[in-house]
Structures are given as C-alpha cells and as structure tokens.
Write a protein that holds these residues in place. Sequence first.
Motif, PDB file in Angstrom:
ATOM      1  N   VAL A  25     -91.378 -32.057  11.792  1.00 22.65           N
ATOM      2  CA  VAL A  25     -90.122 -33.220  11.543  1.00 22.65           C
ATOM      3  C   VAL A  25     -89.402 -32.374  10.458  1.00 22.65           C
ATOM      4  O   VAL A  25     -88.241 -32.114  10.519  1.00 22.65           O
ATOM      5  N   GLU A  26     -89.794 -32.294   9.534  1.00 23.36           N
ATOM      6  CA  GLU A  26     -89.373 -32.244   8.058  1.00 23.36           C
ATOM      7  C   GLU A  26     -87.867 -30.867   7.649  1.00 23.36           C
ATOM      8  O   GLU A  26     -87.229 -30.644   7.254  1.00 23.36           O
ATOM      9  N   ILE A  27     -89.129 -29.530   8.653  1.00 25.07           N
ATOM     10  CA  ILE A  27     -88.248 -28.341   8.799  1.00 25.07           C
ATOM     11  C   ILE A  27     -87.262 -28.424   9.826  1.00 25.07           C
ATOM     12  O   ILE A  27     -86.525 -27.289   9.080  1.00 25.07           O
ATOM     13  N   LEU A  28     -86.818 -29.218  11.094  1.00 25.69           N
ATOM     14  CA  LEU A  28     -86.283 -29.957  11.667  1.00 25.69           C
ATOM     15  C   LEU A  28     -85.332 -30.529  11.194  1.00 25.69           C
ATOM     16  O   LEU A  28     -84.105 -30.010  11.467  1.00 25.69           O
ATOM     17  N   ARG A  29     -85.161 -30.769  10.009  1.00 23.20           N
ATOM     18  CA  ARG A  29     -84.580 -31.809   8.964  1.00 23.20           C
ATOM     19  C   ARG A  29     -83.283 -30.708   8.476  1.00 23.20           C
ATOM     20  O   ARG A  29     -82.080 -30.218   8.358  1.00 23.20           O
ATOM     21  N   ILE A  30     -84.221 -29.440   7.958  1.00 24.75           N
ATOM     22  CA  ILE A  30     -83.457 -28.203   7.154  1.00 24.75           C
ATOM     23  C   ILE A  30     -83.230 -27.777   8.190  1.00 24.75           C
ATOM     24  O   ILE A  30     -81.364 -27.096   7.772  1.00 24.75           O
ATOM     25  N   GLU A  31     -83.271 -27.021   9.220  1.00 23.48           N
ATOM     26  CA  GLU A  31     -82.640 -26.383  10.650  1.00 23.48           C
ATOM     27  C   GLU A  31     -83.325 -26.643  11.939  1.00 23.48           C
ATOM     28  O   GLU A  31     -84.236 -26.579  12.520  1.00 23.48           O
ATOM     29  N   PRO A  32     -81.949 -27.308  12.305  1.00 23.72           N
ATOM     30  CA  PRO A  32     -82.186 -28.338  13.942  1.00 23.72           C
ATOM     31  C   PRO A  32     -83.255 -26.844  14.891  1.00 23.72           C
ATOM     32  O   PRO A  32     -83.202 -27.746  15.965  1.00 23.72           O
ATOM     33  N   ASN A  33     -82.355 -25.333  14.731  1.00 21.38           N
ATOM     34  CA  ASN A  33     -82.892 -25.061  15.211  1.00 21.38           C
ATOM     35  C   ASN A  33     -83.929 -24.341  15.155  1.00 21.38           C
ATOM     36  O   ASN A  33     -83.951 -22.674  16.101  1.00 21.38           O
ATOM     37  N   PHE A  34     -84.391 -24.309  14.265  1.00 19.32           N
ATOM     38  CA  PHE A  34     -85.823 -23.825  14.002  1.00 19.32           C
ATOM     39  C   PHE A  34     -86.566 -23.726  15.315  1.00 19.32           C
ATOM     40  O   PHE A  34     -86.995 -24.487  15.830  1.00 19.32           O
ATOM     41  N   GLU A  35     -87.901 -22.325  15.499  1.00 18.19           N
ATOM     42  CA  GLU A  35     -88.403 -22.210  17.073  1.00 18.19           C
ATOM     43  C   GLU A  35     -89.871 -22.055  16.175  1.00 18.19           C
ATOM     44  O   GLU A  35     -89.489 -20.853  14.861  1.00 18.19           O
ATOM     45  N   LEU A  36     -90.213 -22.326  16.892  1.00 15.05           N
ATOM     46  CA  LEU A  36     -91.810 -21.228  16.313  1.00 15.05           C
ATOM     47  C   LEU A  36     -91.858 -19.764  17.303  1.00 15.05           C
ATOM     48  O   LEU A  36     -90.518 -19.499  17.554  1.00 15.05           O
ATOM     49  N   ALA A  37     -92.407 -18.729  17.072  1.00 19.33           N
ATOM     50  CA  ALA A  37     -92.516 -17.520  17.549  1.00 19.33           C
ATOM     51  C   ALA A  37     -93.187 -17.461  18.679  1.00 19.33           C
ATOM     52  O   ALA A  37     -94.240 -18.853  18.874  1.00 19.33           O
TER      53      ALA A  37
ATOM     54  N   GLN B 197     -93.939 -29.437  20.224  1.00 20.82           N
ATOM     55  CA  GLN B 197     -92.664 -29.768  20.925  1.00 20.82           C
ATOM     56  C   GLN B 197     -92.435 -31.282  20.897  1.00 20.82           C
ATOM     57  O   GLN B 197     -91.073 -32.345  21.025  1.00 20.82           O
ATOM     58  N   GLU B 198     -93.518 -32.097  20.675  1.00 18.19           N
ATOM     59  CA  GLU B 198     -92.993 -33.726  20.081  1.00 18.19           C
ATOM     60  C   GLU B 198     -92.251 -34.114  18.576  1.00 18.19           C
ATOM     61  O   GLU B 198     -91.052 -34.390  18.967  1.00 18.19           O
ATOM     62  N   ALA B 199     -92.601 -33.341  17.394  1.00 17.70           N
ATOM     63  CA  ALA B 199     -91.436 -33.409  17.008  1.00 17.70           C
ATOM     64  C   ALA B 199     -89.867 -32.811  17.147  1.00 17.70           C
ATOM     65  O   ALA B 199     -88.609 -33.267  16.799  1.00 17.70           O
ATOM     66  N   LYS B 200     -89.829 -32.550  17.962  1.00 17.12           N
ATOM     67  CA  LYS B 200     -88.357 -31.517  18.680  1.00 17.12           C
ATOM     68  C   LYS B 200     -87.677 -32.360  18.773  1.00 17.12           C
ATOM     69  O   LYS B 200     -86.696 -32.789  19.106  1.00 17.12           O
ATOM     70  N   MET B 201     -88.274 -33.106  19.657  1.00 18.97           N
ATOM     71  CA  MET B 201     -87.882 -34.139  20.681  1.00 18.97           C
ATOM     72  C   MET B 201     -87.642 -35.670  19.569  1.00 18.97           C
ATOM     73  O   MET B 201     -86.579 -35.986  20.366  1.00 18.97           O
ATOM     74  N   ASP B 202     -88.282 -35.397  18.962  1.00 16.76           N
ATOM     75  CA  ASP B 202     -88.196 -37.023  18.124  1.00 16.76           C
ATOM     76  C   ASP B 202     -87.003 -36.907  17.194  1.00 16.76           C
ATOM     77  O   ASP B 202     -85.897 -37.211  17.101  1.00 16.76           O
ATOM     78  N   ALA B 203     -87.026 -35.449  16.521  1.00 18.21           N
ATOM     79  CA  ALA B 203     -85.670 -34.771  16.292  1.00 18.21           C
ATOM     80  C   ALA B 203     -84.548 -34.400  16.778  1.00 18.21           C
ATOM     81  O   ALA B 203     -83.610 -35.419  16.187  1.00 18.21           O
TER      82      ALA B 203
END
Length: 149
Positions: free
Chosen positions: A112-124, A138-144
Amino acid sequence: MLSACASNEPKKNEPLPVTVAPTEPPPKPPESRAAQISNGVDPSNSSLTAVERHFADGLAKYDEGNFIESIRIFKDPSFERAWPELRQRALKYLAFSYCVSGYPAPCKKAFVEILRIEPNFELASAERGHPLWGPIFQEAKMDAGKTTK
C-alpha cells in the motif's frame, strides 16, 4: 603465367577492403540508478550513497534467505528519505520478506505504501504470479484504488 606474377596488393587508388566482424549490440543500461543496485555492490564503492549500500546489504540478506534481517534493514528510516524509486524497491523487498516470513498484514501495508508513492506501480510478471505475495499485492491495489477515487 601472368597470373602467377599478379600481386594481391591493392593498386594505388583502389580502396582497401574492409572486414567487419559481427558484433552484438551493447547491452541495454539499467533503467535507472536504483535498478543498478544489487546485492553484489562493493561496500567501498565511493560512487554509491550510504542508502544505496544499505539497500544492497538488505538485498543480499534477502537473496540469502535471511528474511528477518532483510526486514530489519528495509524498515530502516534512511529509506524514507531515499528518492522514490529506491524507496519503492526497498518497500517491495520488505513486502516480499514479510510475505515469505508469514506476515501478510505488514506485507500488504508495504505494498500500500508503494502504491501511495507510485499509484501505477506494477510487479514484474514473474513477481505477480507468486503464490504468497501476488494475491496480497492485488488486494493492496484494490484497497489503494478505493482510497484514491
């Protein structure tokens, strides 16, 4: 007989033949400075910052399977002051370390913290399919996504 007297040397105004050996294209440079940091970084390398050397140490612990030590390193406050991409990488390995150590809640929190910094962050693609952290990411992305709308 005349051919026996012929010389293989080029005539005065004739250009020399050029032989080009096949070469491979140079490898692509890493996408960024943060992508260049690996666990094999020489700690005495003066071109790296202290936080970059600290990251390399954490990555080495992660690669050795010493996840508790990598958690300790990646939780260090120095990463909070690192530039965004290095901060994201530290948080990603923090999340991975939590997940493989059986701590799904802090794993999700790091994502979730990563997605706060970069909302478009994706794992390889290989990371997305991991059975431990793939679903948590995926849960963190949905929550974000719920909090940013």
